[in-house]
Design an enzyme around this catalytic site. Structure first.
Site, PDB file in Angstrom:
ATOM      1  N   ASP A  99       0.802  -1.231   0.000  1.00  0.00           N
ATOM      2  CA  ASP A  99       0.000   0.000   0.000  1.00  0.00           C
ATOM      3  C   ASP A  99       0.835   1.281   0.000  1.00  0.00           C
ATOM      4  O   ASP A  99       0.404   2.298   0.517  1.00  0.00           O
ATOM      5  CB  ASP A  99      -0.972  -0.010   1.192  1.00  0.00           C
ATOM      6  CG  ASP A  99      -0.244   0.046   2.527  1.00  0.00           C
ATOM      7  OD1 ASP A  99       0.953  -0.287   2.566  1.00  0.00           O
ATOM      8  OD2 ASP A  99      -0.865   0.451   3.526  1.00  0.00           O
ATOM      9  N   ARG A 104      -8.269   5.504  -3.355  1.00  0.00           N
ATOM     10  CA  ARG A 104      -9.573   5.299  -2.710  1.00  0.00           C
ATOM     11  C   ARG A 104     -10.647   5.729  -3.694  1.00  0.00           C
ATOM     12  O   ARG A 104     -10.624   6.857  -4.194  1.00  0.00           O
ATOM     13  CB  ARG A 104      -9.636   6.120  -1.426  1.00  0.00           C
ATOM     14  CG  ARG A 104     -10.698   5.654  -0.497  1.00  0.00           C
ATOM     15  CD  ARG A 104     -10.440   6.143   0.910  1.00  0.00           C
ATOM     16  NE  ARG A 104      -9.449   5.349   1.614  1.00  0.00           N
ATOM     17  CZ  ARG A 104      -8.731   5.809   2.645  1.00  0.00           C
ATOM     18  NH1 ARG A 104      -8.880   7.034   3.071  1.00  0.00           N
ATOM     19  NH2 ARG A 104      -7.859   5.024   3.237  1.00  0.00           N
ATOM     20  N   GLU A 166      -2.701  -0.456  -4.062  1.00  0.00           N
ATOM     21  CA  GLU A 166      -3.882  -0.947  -3.326  1.00  0.00           C
ATOM     22  C   GLU A 166      -5.052  -0.021  -3.646  1.00  0.00           C
ATOM     23  O   GLU A 166      -4.965   1.183  -3.409  1.00  0.00           O
ATOM     24  CB  GLU A 166      -3.628  -0.944  -1.817  1.00  0.00           C
ATOM     25  CG  GLU A 166      -4.830  -1.481  -1.043  1.00  0.00           C
ATOM     26  CD  GLU A 166      -4.684  -1.355   0.468  1.00  0.00           C
ATOM     27  OE1 GLU A 166      -4.395  -2.359   1.127  1.00  0.00           O
ATOM     28  OE2 GLU A 166      -4.859  -0.230   0.974  1.00  0.00           O
ATOM     29  N   GLU A 181     -13.484   6.559  12.248  1.00  0.00           N
ATOM     30  CA  GLU A 181     -12.909   5.425  12.975  1.00  0.00           C
ATOM     31  C   GLU A 181     -11.380   5.467  12.920  1.00  0.00           C
ATOM     32  O   GLU A 181     -10.707   5.104  13.884  1.00  0.00           O
ATOM     33  CB  GLU A 181     -13.439   4.114  12.362  1.00  0.00           C
ATOM     34  CG  GLU A 181     -13.239   2.895  13.215  1.00  0.00           C
ATOM     35  CD  GLU A 181     -11.900   2.237  12.994  1.00  0.00           C
ATOM     36  OE1 GLU A 181     -11.510   1.404  13.830  1.00  0.00           O
ATOM     37  OE2 GLU A 181     -11.212   2.554  11.993  1.00  0.00           O
ATOM     38  N   HIS A 182     -10.820   5.950  11.790  1.00  0.00           N
ATOM     39  CA  HIS A 182      -9.371   6.037  11.608  1.00  0.00           C
ATOM     40  C   HIS A 182      -8.753   6.946  12.684  1.00  0.00           C
ATOM     41  O   HIS A 182      -7.664   6.677  13.190  1.00  0.00           O
ATOM     42  CB  HIS A 182      -9.076   6.581  10.202  1.00  0.00           C
ATOM     43  CG  HIS A 182      -7.651   6.403   9.780  1.00  0.00           C
ATOM     44  ND1 HIS A 182      -6.736   7.420   9.869  1.00  0.00           N
ATOM     45  CD2 HIS A 182      -6.988   5.339   9.285  1.00  0.00           C
ATOM     46  CE1 HIS A 182      -5.565   6.981   9.437  1.00  0.00           C
ATOM     47  NE2 HIS A 182      -5.686   5.719   9.082  1.00  0.00           N
TER      48      HIS A 182
END
Ligand code: 0O2
Length: 229
Positions: A99, A104, A166, A181-182
């Site tokens: 990665d 994204r 990725e 959440e990150h």
């Protein structure tokens, strides 16, 4: 000089002294490796834009809302390499980090994710290495995304090379959840961490249900449009 080259230089300038020592030996090949990963990102972004344009023409809407690309920061590369117990070498980075180059892809609906991913799976110049379907098999914390790890050909003056990228596919709602959440990962000594994790998991489930309801509604609206014609 491209803006991103400047960013890489800035990032290298901001490294801690121990990190600079680790990278000193491999500085030149490292910058060259980063350039190659950046080229791989450009290739994938173009492919996704092409697919989005064609889909828009045939289906009258864009499956992809946003494409974000990023190169992993040198400090994060060093952190991951040492976490995996590997030596800081170019070879270790090439072979063990999937990665360094990340894309994204944010879609409106879950079925768009699979439609675009499937179109990529059929591109014969890409070598698909691994598919991690965290939508069909969510992580225990509620994380949902489809990850494709692939090798992308880049064409340099010296010839063709493959570089790993990725690609993470998510809906807008899954992305909203993952961003919050990150942040949790970087918070130490959070008082009510357990409660927050529980609520986040609940939100992930609610978001999933909304994603699929919205998809169903869109289907009904499209069907009504066809009837009207
Ligand atoms: P960052 O800061 O986003 O780059 P591997 O990378 O294969 O050695 P792993 O953990 O098995 O290790 O890979 P996995 O699970 O496919 O995760 C890769 C990336 O997916 C992560 O990169 C995150 O970007 C994202 N991801 C995976 N799980 C979660 C999760 O629970 N929550 C959120 N918000 N994102 C997740 P990095 O390097 O961990 O982080």
């Amino acid at each position: 000089m491209m803006e991103e080259d400047k960013n890489l230089k800035t990032q290298i300038n901001e490294l801690r002294i121990e990190e600079i020592d680790e990278l000193r030996e491999i500085a030149k090949p490292f910058i060259s490796l980063m350039m190659e990963f950046r080229c791989a990102l450009m290739e994938i972004e173009t492919k996704l834009n092409v697919l989005n344009s064609e889909f828009a023409l045939t289906h009258n809407r864009n499956p992809i809302q946003t494409i974000k690309t990023r190169l992993k920061q040198p400090a994060s590369i060093l952190e991951k390499i040492s976490r995996k117990g590997l030596d800081v070498t170019i070879e270790a980075m090439e072979e063990n980090l999937a990665d360094i180059a990340g894309v994204r892809v944010i879609c409106s609906f879950p079925e768009d994710i699979y439609a675009v991913a499937d179109m990529m799976l059929h591109q014969d110049d890409l070598r698909m290495l691994e598919i991690k379907d965290y939508i069909k098999n969510p992580k225990p914390n509620g994380y949902r995304s489809l990850h494709l790890i692939m090798e992308v050909p880049i064409f340099l003056s010296s010839g063709k090379k493959f570089r790993k990228v990725e690609v993470q596919f998510r809906t807008i709602a899954m992305d909203f959840w993952a961003s919050l959440e990150h942040q949790l990962r970087y918070k130490k000594n959070l008082e009510n961490a357990e409660e927050i994790c529980r609520e986040l998991k609940e939100c992930a489930d609610v978001i999933t249900s909304v994603d699929y309801r919205m998809q169903e509604l869109r289907g009904k609206i499209e069907y009504a449009d066809e009837e009207d014609c």
